[in-house]
Design a protein around this motif. Structure first.
Motif, PDB file in Angstrom:
ATOM      1  N   LYS A  52      24.984  33.217  14.764  1.00 26.84           N
ATOM      2  CA  LYS A  52      24.465  31.890  14.427  1.00 26.84           C
ATOM      3  C   LYS A  52      24.513  31.649  12.923  1.00 26.84           C
ATOM      4  O   LYS A  52      24.915  30.568  12.455  1.00 26.84           O
ATOM      5  N   LEU A  53      24.108  32.639  12.153  1.00 25.47           N
ATOM      6  CA  LEU A  53      24.095  32.503  10.700  1.00 25.47           C
ATOM      7  C   LEU A  53      25.511  32.357  10.143  1.00 25.47           C
ATOM      8  O   LEU A  53      25.759  31.538   9.250  1.00 25.47           O
ATOM      9  N   GLU A  59      30.339  26.447   8.569  1.00 27.49           N
ATOM     10  CA  GLU A  59      30.337  24.985   8.650  1.00 27.49           C
ATOM     11  C   GLU A  59      30.019  24.358   7.296  1.00 27.49           C
ATOM     12  O   GLU A  59      30.695  23.409   6.856  1.00 27.49           O
ATOM     13  N   LEU A  60      29.000  24.886   6.607  1.00 28.05           N
ATOM     14  CA  LEU A  60      28.630  24.326   5.308  1.00 28.05           C
ATOM     15  C   LEU A  60      29.726  24.552   4.267  1.00 28.05           C
ATOM     16  O   LEU A  60      29.958  23.707   3.400  1.00 28.05           O
ATOM     17  N   LEU A 125      18.348  27.423  10.935  1.00 31.11           N
ATOM     18  CA  LEU A 125      18.295  28.422  12.002  1.00 31.11           C
ATOM     19  C   LEU A 125      17.255  28.058  13.056  1.00 31.11           C
ATOM     20  O   LEU A 125      17.533  28.077  14.256  1.00 31.11           O
ATOM     21  N   VAL A 126      16.050  27.700  12.620  1.00 32.33           N
ATOM     22  CA  VAL A 126      14.977  27.435  13.586  1.00 32.33           C
ATOM     23  C   VAL A 126      15.142  26.084  14.279  1.00 32.33           C
ATOM     24  O   VAL A 126      14.499  25.828  15.298  1.00 32.33           O
ATOM     25  N   ASP A 130      17.699  26.907  21.085  1.00 33.13           N
ATOM     26  CA  ASP A 130      17.453  28.134  21.851  1.00 33.13           C
ATOM     27  C   ASP A 130      16.719  29.193  21.027  1.00 33.13           C
ATOM     28  O   ASP A 130      16.517  30.317  21.488  1.00 33.13           O
ATOM     29  N   ILE A 131      16.317  28.825  19.813  1.00 34.09           N
ATOM     30  CA  ILE A 131      15.556  29.727  18.955  1.00 34.09           C
ATOM     31  C   ILE A 131      14.084  29.350  19.015  1.00 34.09           C
ATOM     32  O   ILE A 131      13.720  28.174  18.878  1.00 34.09           O
ATOM     33  N   THR A 132      13.221  30.324  19.220  1.00 34.83           N
ATOM     34  CA  THR A 132      11.774  30.104  19.177  1.00 34.83           C
ATOM     35  C   THR A 132      11.200  30.786  17.947  1.00 34.83           C
ATOM     36  O   THR A 132      11.394  31.991  17.754  1.00 34.83           O
TER      37      THR A 132
END
Length: 238
Positions: A52-53, A59-60, A125-126, A130-132
């Motif tokens: 994910k990171l 992308e950035l 990220l948060v 799907d991230i809690t």
């Protein structure tokens, strides 16, 4: 590539092995297989978070000419450290207790160039659905007494296995290059043995002063970047 390593059976403390295999005290391999499978699940969670990171950073880099992440490191907590922490906290010694009581078995450390990148990465990220987010400790705005600065998050990420989807917790630490440099040296110095108390106090004071200097440098470097206006928005590529 993940730097996490699954333990060998010889690395697991004997007391931990005994607690993990009450039905088969003669068979060490049964306990090891169960423990190794648990560590594999944590390693899989690390891979999920790292991916994910890396995608966010890519992308950035493409759309904004901005790479907030300098590097990503990961680790699995060593078996001896797992056992020691369970004992220290007064928890039961079994696999369920590891999952329920320890949030830092799987760890990811993200290194950024500038302080504001830390908060940008954490927010992106948060925001993923799907991230809690379980817990945040901001040691940048509220440094530890010894001068330690970093942004800590406990996240829960779903990992898909053959027959189930399992939510697994990962500790994510985000810091600047300067913060990471200080933390690495402080860790080495802190574990030097047999220092007289007066010398330990002197070193602690020097380390705190260094941490404050590094924090000031981080702030000044960010101010320079903002003056230069180095961030651009390249827009969407066609």
């Amino acid at each position: 590539m993940s730097e996490a390593k699954i333990a060998s059976v010889n690395e697991i403390p004997s007391d931990l092995l005994k607690q993990l295999m009450p039905s088969h005290p003669e068979d060490v391999l049964i306990a090891f297989d169960d423990f190794e499978y648990l560590m594999m699940r944590y390693e899989s969670a690390i891979l999920e978070v790292r991916t994910k990171l890396e995608i966010l950073n890519s992308e950035l880099t493409l759309t904004q000419d901005d790479s907030p992440i300098s590097s990503i490191h990961s680790r699995l907590k060593k078996p001896a450290s797992i056992y020691e922490k369970l004992v220290r906290q007064g928890n039961d010694i079994n696999l369920r207790s590891i999952e329920e009581n320890l949030n830092d078995v799987a760890g990811v450390r993200v290194i950024c160039a500038f302080v504001d990148d830390i908060y940008k990465v954490a927010k992106m990220l948060v925001q993923q659905d799907d991230i809690t987010l379980i817990e945040v400790k901001d040691y940048i705005k509220n440094p530890k007494p010894n001068g330690y600065r970093s942004y800590h998050m406990i996240l829960e990420v779903p990992v898909f296995f053959t027959h189930e989807k399992q939510p697994i917790r990962v500790e994510v630490q985000i810091r600047t290059v300067a913060m990471d440099f200080w933390a690495s040296l402080e860790h080495q110095i802190r574990y030097k043995k047999d220092l007289p108390q007066y010398k330990a106090d002197e070193i602690a004071a020097e380390l705190k002063a260094c941490a404050d200097t590094i924090a000031d440098t981080d702030r000044r470097m960010l101010a320079i970047r903002e003056k230069l206006g180095t961030r651009g928005d390249k827009g969407k590529k066609k």
